[in-house]
Each structure stands twice: as C-alpha cells, then as structure tokens.
Motif scaffolding. Sequence first.
Motif, short mmCIF file in Angstrom:
data_model
loop_
_atom_site.label_atom_id
_atom_site.label_comp_id
_atom_site.label_asym_id
_atom_site.label_seq_id
_atom_site.Cartn_x
_atom_site.Cartn_y
_atom_site.Cartn_z
N UNK A 89 9.55 22.49 16.06
CA UNK A 89 9.79 21.59 14.54
C UNK A 89 10.00 20.22 15.12
N UNK A 113 11.38 15.99 13.68
CA UNK A 113 11.78 15.12 12.39
C UNK A 113 11.28 13.58 12.81
N UNK A 145 3.84 21.79 13.25
CA UNK A 145 4.38 22.95 14.09
C UNK A 145 3.05 24.02 14.60
N UNK A 196 22.16 14.41 9.57
CA UNK A 196 20.88 14.34 8.94
C UNK A 196 19.59 14.52 9.78
N UNK A 197 19.64 14.15 11.12
CA UNK A 197 18.54 14.37 11.70
C UNK A 197 18.37 15.74 12.08
N UNK A 256 17.35 17.93 9.65
CA UNK A 256 16.10 17.63 9.44
C UNK A 256 14.91 18.49 10.16
N UNK A 257 15.36 18.92 11.36
CA UNK A 257 14.61 19.86 12.18
C UNK A 257 14.37 21.22 11.62
N UNK A 258 15.62 21.58 11.21
CA UNK A 258 15.46 22.91 10.53
C UNK A 258 14.79 22.88 9.08
N UNK A 309 12.41 20.86 8.27
CA UNK A 309 11.11 20.61 8.60
C UNK A 309 10.35 22.03 8.62
N UNK A 310 11.17 22.79 9.28
CA UNK A 310 10.53 24.38 9.66
C UNK A 310 10.64 25.12 8.37
N UNK A 332 7.72 23.45 6.27
CA UNK A 332 6.27 23.51 6.87
C UNK A 332 5.79 24.85 7.33
N UNK A 333 6.85 25.69 7.83
CA UNK A 333 6.47 26.76 8.20
C UNK A 333 6.63 28.00 7.41
N UNK A 359 12.87 12.60 8.34
CA UNK A 359 11.94 13.54 7.25
C UNK A 359 12.28 14.79 7.75
N UNK A 365 19.34 23.84 19.15
CA UNK A 365 18.07 24.18 18.54
C UNK A 365 17.62 25.49 19.04
N UNK A 391 18.73 28.63 18.28
CA UNK A 391 18.99 29.82 17.59
C UNK A 391 17.74 30.64 17.43
N UNK A 432 16.29 30.58 12.34
CA UNK A 432 16.28 29.15 12.63
C UNK A 432 16.53 28.11 11.29
#
Lengths: 144, 388
Positions: free
Chosen positions: A69, A71, A117, B143-144, B147-149, B151-152, B155-156, B201, B252, B254, B258
């Motif tokens: 992932x 950001x 990804x 927030x950042x 955001x990783x979670x 985004x997945x 997108x995923x 993002x 990150x 997990x 996730x």
Amino acid sequence: MSYSFEQHKIVGAIEADDPFWRSLEDGVLALPRCAGCHGWTWPAHHRCGQCGSWQFDWVPVKPEGYVFSYTRTRYAFDRVLERKDDVPYVTLVVELPEAGNVRLMGVLKGDETGLAIGARVRGSIDSPSAKTKFYPALRWEIEG
Amino acid sequence: MSRMRGATAIVGIGQTPYYKRGTSSEPELKLALQAITQAADDAGIDVRDIDGFISYASERSDPAKLMPALGTRQCRFASLVWIHGGALAGTLNIAAGAILSGQAEIVAVYRSMAESSNQRLRVAVAQNDTSSQYLVNGLDSPAQILALRSQRLMEHHGVPQSALYATVAASYYHARANPRAYGRNTEMTAEIYAAARMISEPYRLYDCSRENDGAACVLVVSAERAKDMKQTPAYVLSAPMGTMEGGGALEENWRPYYATAGQRELAERMWRESGYGPKDVDVAQIYMNMNAMGIGSMVDHGFFDFEEAGDFCTFENLIAPSGKLPINTSGGDLAEGFIHGMGLIPEAVRQIRGTSVNQVPGARLSLFTGGPGDLMSSTALLGSADTL
Ligand SMILES: [Zn+2]
C-alpha cells in the motif's frame, strides 16, 4: 564506530530494531529471524511469540519486493516537518517475499510511473540526514 | 450469553459545547468538570456520589485532580483504558466490571481535550509511542498511517470514492439540525467535497475528523439502580475490547486482514454476547477518525462486504429517519466535532431515549464503535429495556 541514529534516538515504541538501523547504516538490509523456529519476526521484538526464543539472527535480505500500500502526503505534518519542502511525497509499504512477506516502509524515489498496489520495487539506502531524522532510510524505486 | 449483558445502563449524559481547536477559554480540567456535573444533573444524581472514574488514551484530567472540585465523597475505582480512540467503547466494559464486582456504584466515563492547554490533538493522542519506522519515512499523523489502510481498501478491495462522500454528506446533513454541531453551517456538496485539498491520499479534507476543544461524559450504574432513575436507561448489551493474534502494534504488518478497522472479531463477540446481529441495529454512531476507516468498521460489523459498499453507502441509506442504517445522527466526528470520539456515546444514548435531533423513530438497538484501525479497538451495543 558510532552510528548517527544512536545520537538521535527515537524512543517510545517496541525498541528492538537497533540492529536493523545499524546494518542499514552500514549499507545492508538485515531482518531478524528467530533462532528457535526460524520464523521472520517483524517488527523486531524482544521474544519470539511463536516458540519463546529470545535469540534472533539478523539475516541480510535483498531489498526487493512489491507495493502493498502507499500514501501520497500532501500536507506538512507536525513531527515530520523536515520533509516539508518535499510535499507531496509518497511513502510505500513494501512486502518482501524473500523474508516471509514482512512489510517495510520507505519513501518512493524517482519516477512515479507504474505506482500501484502490486508494483515491483527495488530499494536503496539513503544516508542519515535531517529529513530522515538522522537515521539511515530505505528508499524504493519502481522497477520499470 | 455474557454476564455483562444488560447488567449496567447509561443514565446520564453531559457535553460542553465544541470549540474550535485551541480556542476554548476554559482549560481541559474545567471542561471535564462541566461535562461530569452536567451528566449528574441529567441523571438526577448528586455529583458528590460519583465513586468511579474511567477515561482512555492520553486523558490528563485524572480523578485526583477532579475530586476536590466535584466534592467527591469517596473515589473507589479509577482506570484509564489503553490505547488510543480504539478504547472508546471498552470504557463501558471496564465500568460494567467495576459495578458488577461491587467496586463502584456510579461511574463517570469521560474525555476532555483543549489544545489551548495541551498539544495539538493529533500529536497528543500519539502519546510519543510512534515508531521510528514511521517517523524516518515521513509518516507522523494518524491521517497518514490510516491512509495506507484506506488506499488498499479502495484500490485493492474496490470500495468507491462515492461511499466516502456518502458518509460526509450524511454527517453534514445531520449536523445541520444539531445546534451543538461545529460543522452545522458548513455547506456540503459533491463539488465542494471534490474540490477540497488533499491531506494524505486517498483522504481529502472532509474525509478527516475535526479537532475540537470540549468534553463529554456519560454516567453508568447497575441496571437495577437505573430502573428508578429520571432518564430512560440505555442498557449496555455488550462492549468488547481487544484485538486478535496478528493484530496489535505491528507497524503495517497486520496479518489476518489489513484494510478495514480491525474490529471483525470484536463485532462477532458483540453479536454473540448481545444475541443480536447487524440486521437488528436501528442506528449507528460509527467512529470516523477518517471516514474510510469507518466504512471498514461497517464491513467488519457485517453490514455489507467490500463489493456491496458502493450500493450500501449512499446518502439515502445513511440518513435518519428512514435510511437502511442511519449513521452519525449528531453529525459525528466529521461534522459535529471530535473529542477523540467521545461525542458518539451521548448520541447513541439519545437515540435510545428518543431525544436525538435526528431521531430514528422507535430506535431500540443503538451501536457505537471505537476508533477503527487502532492497535486495539472496541465496539458497543446499547439497547432499550425491551431488548433485554
Ligand atoms: Zn521462534
């Protein structure tokens, strides 16, 4: 030899990853593998929760993997203001198949084409600087 | 079923106004005192009789400081619940434990924050335990990291942007009717939402919770005591806390899953302990540090799966009185105000009492969730007397 990151220690988390930073500062990515059950243990910890061993071997690993992932930071946040001139910048979470798919973070370097990804990435090591809080840092490049 | 089920109830609620962050003329401690005394008045309880105090995360208004000003006769129980906003609902579990074991009779659960007398909320809540693995790589704020979670998630797993916007639109729609809501006058359209600046993002400005000064408190007593009190009791049916193997402080890593909220096992426990399921819930206050994480909570609770998120999360489905699942009926963390999620509990109680400004008619089962994506989290189901 004294390491840069040791003079600028960030405290408060698990704090078992000193060997990670030390080897990175020496130019090598190394990750901990339990000496008892040989499982990859990441984030680094003090004891293996699977077999109870307190011993870990730090094994060199090729910095190659896939984007899990990411950001794109668009705002200069309080505790990482050293990077404010780099905003926007992309931070990746990367899975490393060679090390049991442990996930490492790092900032994206170079061309963003193909950022998604699952994209294949290769890492290099940045020397300690103010931007990295005087720690060595992995940076990832998308493999074209 | 659990011994906790229906054994305690919330009988008092108190809330200060929400102030713009850093502008409250009152310090945190005074805000906490105001919320606690209001909750006692609301319940018809002498504030001096409160004998238990529970808060969570980085709370600094501890009972030792509050007691002299409350005239507390005896503090018999005091506890701070670990980690961050994930602890929100777990406070009720601790309160029930204290009451059921005879340690305390009237327990105040509260949270107070004022940036004027503390740090920036998003710094204070991190409690200085952010790993170097984040900070070295330019990641600081929740927030950042969340955001990783997300985004997945998007997108995923394919959760569409429209689902995020629906939570924003519903929250601001509900806030408009709420005189207490900090965002009640904020105009919200799809154009305004899309034109707002990006934060990290995939989050735009309105996808993020607010940061406010303020305090809120609820009072918990035994079900037996609640029966004869002034207000309609909101019974605590279940309020589990924790995480599963492969969760926790893993930077990150997990493993079981996730991109959602880390609440799947908690929700399963809650349904089991309460005897109800997602289809029975009348109204939900979904913690939205970030709205996509709240969508993850709803997935974890079984309201819909990834593929259904776009169809389920529409403005019409998420608003009171007649949406499929009205959420955040006070405006919630996005539009009412944000004091580490604590505003969600009083609103969940008002829905059981029938006094929300966006009331779901005849609401009997009222859910509220703890901070999604926290290292450990919690969730809670409140019910009216006829759900026991
Ligand atoms: Zn082992």
